[in-house]
Design an enzyme around this catalytic site. Sequence first.
Site, PDB file in Angstrom:
ATOM      1  N   CYS A 133      47.785  45.518   8.970  1.00 57.15           N
ATOM      2  CA  CYS A 133      46.956  46.462   8.218  1.00 57.15           C
ATOM      3  C   CYS A 133      47.850  47.622   7.789  1.00 57.15           C
ATOM      4  CB  CYS A 133      45.819  46.956   9.121  1.00 57.15           C
ATOM      5  SG  CYS A 133      44.728  48.147   8.304  1.00 57.15           S
ATOM      6  N   CYS A 188      43.785  66.989   8.884  1.00 50.36           N
ATOM      7  CA  CYS A 188      45.008  66.205   9.064  1.00 50.36           C
ATOM      8  C   CYS A 188      46.267  67.027   9.353  1.00 50.36           C
ATOM      9  CB  CYS A 188      45.245  65.324   7.838  1.00 50.36           C
ATOM     10  SG  CYS A 188      46.637  64.196   8.120  1.00 50.36           S
ATOM     11  N   CYS A 231      43.489  67.243   3.209  1.00 51.68           N
ATOM     12  CA  CYS A 231      42.449  66.822   4.165  1.00 51.68           C
ATOM     13  C   CYS A 231      42.428  67.805   5.351  1.00 51.68           C
ATOM     14  CB  CYS A 231      42.724  65.397   4.645  1.00 51.68           C
ATOM     15  SG  CYS A 231      43.120  64.273   3.284  1.00 51.68           S
ATOM     16  N   ARG A 269      35.844  49.899  15.395  1.00 54.25           N
ATOM     17  CA  ARG A 269      37.047  50.341  16.110  1.00 54.25           C
ATOM     18  C   ARG A 269      36.892  51.767  16.605  1.00 54.25           C
ATOM     19  NH1 ARG A 269      40.620  48.773  12.505  1.00 54.25           N
ATOM     20  NH2 ARG A 269      40.441  46.726  13.457  1.00 54.25           N
ATOM     21  N   CYS A 310      48.996  48.112  12.748  1.00 54.82           N
ATOM     22  CA  CYS A 310      48.546  48.954  11.637  1.00 54.82           C
ATOM     23  C   CYS A 310      49.613  49.990  11.331  1.00 54.82           C
ATOM     24  CB  CYS A 310      47.258  49.678  12.014  1.00 54.82           C
ATOM     25  SG  CYS A 310      46.004  48.578  12.685  1.00 54.82           S
ATOM     26  N   CYS A 338      52.524  65.433   3.376  1.00 55.95           N
ATOM     27  CA  CYS A 338      51.584  64.823   2.428  1.00 55.95           C
ATOM     28  C   CYS A 338      51.040  65.892   1.486  1.00 55.95           C
ATOM     29  CB  CYS A 338      50.444  64.157   3.200  1.00 55.95           C
ATOM     30  SG  CYS A 338      49.287  63.308   2.118  1.00 55.95           S
ATOM     31  N   CYS A 341      39.138  47.853   5.612  1.00 57.89           N
ATOM     32  CA  CYS A 341      38.916  48.594   6.852  1.00 57.89           C
ATOM     33  C   CYS A 341      38.550  50.010   6.412  1.00 57.89           C
ATOM     34  CB  CYS A 341      40.200  48.592   7.695  1.00 57.89           C
ATOM     35  SG  CYS A 341      40.171  49.773   9.063  1.00 57.89           S
TER      36      CYS A 341
HETATM   37  N1  SAM Z   1      47.271  58.963   3.849  1.00 62.59           N
HETATM   38  C1  SAM Z   1      46.436  57.859   4.020  1.00 62.59           C
HETATM   39  C2  SAM Z   1      44.987  58.159   3.818  1.00 62.59           C
HETATM   40  O1  SAM Z   1      44.578  59.302   3.931  1.00 62.59           O
HETATM   41  O2  SAM Z   1      44.235  57.219   3.573  1.00 62.59           O
HETATM   42  C3  SAM Z   1      46.602  57.177   5.371  1.00 62.59           C
HETATM   43  C4  SAM Z   1      46.776  57.964   6.638  1.00 62.59           C
HETATM   44  S1  SAM Z   1      45.394  58.950   7.146  1.00 62.59           S
HETATM   45  C5  SAM Z   1      46.145  59.864   8.453  1.00 62.59           C
HETATM   46  C6  SAM Z   1      44.286  57.818   7.930  1.00 62.59           C
HETATM   47  C7  SAM Z   1      42.999  58.356   8.525  1.00 62.59           C
HETATM   48  O3  SAM Z   1      43.247  58.983   9.765  1.00 62.59           O
HETATM   49  C8  SAM Z   1      42.225  59.409   7.758  1.00 62.59           C
HETATM   50  O4  SAM Z   1      41.483  58.863   6.718  1.00 62.59           O
HETATM   51  C9  SAM Z   1      41.309  59.979   8.837  1.00 62.59           C
HETATM   52  O5  SAM Z   1      40.096  59.277   8.871  1.00 62.59           O
HETATM   53  C10 SAM Z   1      42.107  59.743  10.109  1.00 62.59           C
HETATM   54  N2  SAM Z   1      42.556  61.027  10.703  1.00 62.59           N
HETATM   55  C11 SAM Z   1      43.597  61.772  10.283  1.00 62.59           C
HETATM   56  N3  SAM Z   1      43.701  62.883  11.051  1.00 62.59           N
HETATM   57  C12 SAM Z   1      42.706  62.842  11.959  1.00 62.59           C
HETATM   58  C13 SAM Z   1      42.289  63.710  13.000  1.00 62.59           C
HETATM   59  N4  SAM Z   1      42.906  64.851  13.248  1.00 62.59           N
HETATM   60  N5  SAM Z   1      41.222  63.353  13.751  1.00 62.59           N
HETATM   61  C14 SAM Z   1      40.576  62.183  13.500  1.00 62.59           C
HETATM   62  N6  SAM Z   1      40.925  61.328  12.516  1.00 62.59           N
HETATM   63  C15 SAM Z   1      41.970  61.654  11.750  1.00 62.59           C
HETATM   64 FE1  SF4 Z   2      47.631  62.847   3.612  1.00 60.16          FE
HETATM   65 FE2  SF4 Z   2      46.611  63.137   6.024  1.00 60.16          FE
HETATM   66 FE3  SF4 Z   2      45.015  63.219   3.921  1.00 60.16          FE
HETATM   67 FE4  SF4 Z   2      46.146  60.867   4.633  1.00 60.16          FE
HETATM   68  S1  SF4 Z   2      44.660  62.031   5.801  1.00 60.16           S
HETATM   69  S2  SF4 Z   2      45.988  61.726   2.577  1.00 60.16           S
HETATM   70  S3  SF4 Z   2      48.126  61.628   5.437  1.00 60.16           S
HETATM   71  S4  SF4 Z   2      46.648  64.680   4.403  1.00 60.16           S
END
Ligand code: SAM
Ligand code: SF4
Length: 349
Positions: free
Chosen positions: A156, A86, A83, A288, A123, A79, A216
């Site tokens: 979802c 992530c 973040c 959730r 989801c 990606c 959501c």
């Molecule tokens: N890329 C899309 C986005 O960011 O909206 C969808 C996938 S993203 C992985 C979905 C959510 O997973 C993130 O917004 C975050 O809240 C949660 N998430 C991702 N990594 C995480 C982690 N290590 N611990 C807790 N929540 C996490």
């Molecule tokens: Fe990309 Fe992870 Fe951020 Fe979603 S949460 S936008 S998958 S880096």
Amino acid sequence: MPSVKIQGPYARNLAYSRLSARTWQMTNARNDWTREEARALHDLPLTDLLFRAQEVHRATQPRDAVQLCSLLSIKTGACQEDCSYCPQSSKYDTGVEAERLMDVADVLGKAREAKEAGASRFCMGAAWRSPKKGSRQFQQVLEMVRGVRALDMEACVTLGMLDDEQTRELRDAGLTAYNHNLDTSEEYYGEIITTRTYKDRLDTIGRVAAAGISVCAGGIIGMGESIDDRVGMLVTLANLAPQPESVPVNALVAVPGTPLGDRKPVDPLELVRICAAARIMIPGARVRLSAGRASLSREAQLLCFMAGANSVFFGDKLLTTGNPDHDADLSLLRDAGLSALVPASDAAE
Ligand code: SAM
Ligand code: SF4
Ligand code: DTB
């Protein structure tokens, strides 16, 4: 795989809870929360907070049903976003292997298995900043949504930022809800993500709601944010009109290689407080209990349910990290006398 057609007194829960949640939404949900009153609520003695959350919970939700949602990463890793939490960001070396978008048939096979195991919602997550305009991949995602709906499950997806056309197409495919988290407060957001803004996030949420798709939206605790940041996020979520249909509460899963890889786990009681505040402030939502559950004791999870959490991700994997397995969750529900929410049509059988 165990088949758990959990029936019983709450067999009509899915239909009932939507009706009840909407009624409450129209009559009692407030969109004028201030940070001061939300902070005062959050800081109540825990037993008082739990009592108030239970009062709201019992007025708005089937009191002992938990929705089981299964999660699948349909496109993993690489990606472009940064973040800090992530494991799928290309900016960090986390050992997650990038994978292309899954085939529609494989995804629907996983959805069928999830339904068989007891899930009523499926989801699908893609590690995208946003879906590519007019792409074949987006058309495939639409097919996945149609296929999941044809299984009579809630569908979802979480695909990053959407434009108006993509939003309409998802709605027309029958999407139940779109997941797009705020993650934290507006003030703390820039400490966690620099490749997009809070406003970008709110814009997509607004587009989804305007198209008539349920929203959501939730966040993560344990990223170094203050209590005021947590409360600020809840106030923003509660003051959305309409309020979100579901609110994922994630505890950070600290993944080595990410900037937050060294963070210590949050105290589970802090998670309980967020679940309770979310239940009171966003009464019609499914709250959730999401990432981080694998490190929670059964007792901590039960406190979260008492606080108003009424949905979990079901299955031993979230997107790339672990989650309790089916047996652990089914025995937790059984031992606690809770039941799984079943789709309305199954309940009518
Ligand atoms: N890329 C899309 C986005 O960011 O909206 C969808 C996938 S993203 C992985 C979905 C959510 O997973 C993130 O917004 C975050 O809240 C949660 N998430 C991702 N990594 C995480 C982690 N290590 N611990 C807790 N929540 C996490
Ligand atoms: Fe990309 Fe992870 Fe951020 Fe979603 S949460 S936008 S998958 S880096
Ligand atoms: C949400 O709020 N949590 C889920 C779901 N929405 C998509 C994702 C949690 C991801 C945890 C880290 C991982 O497994 O990669």
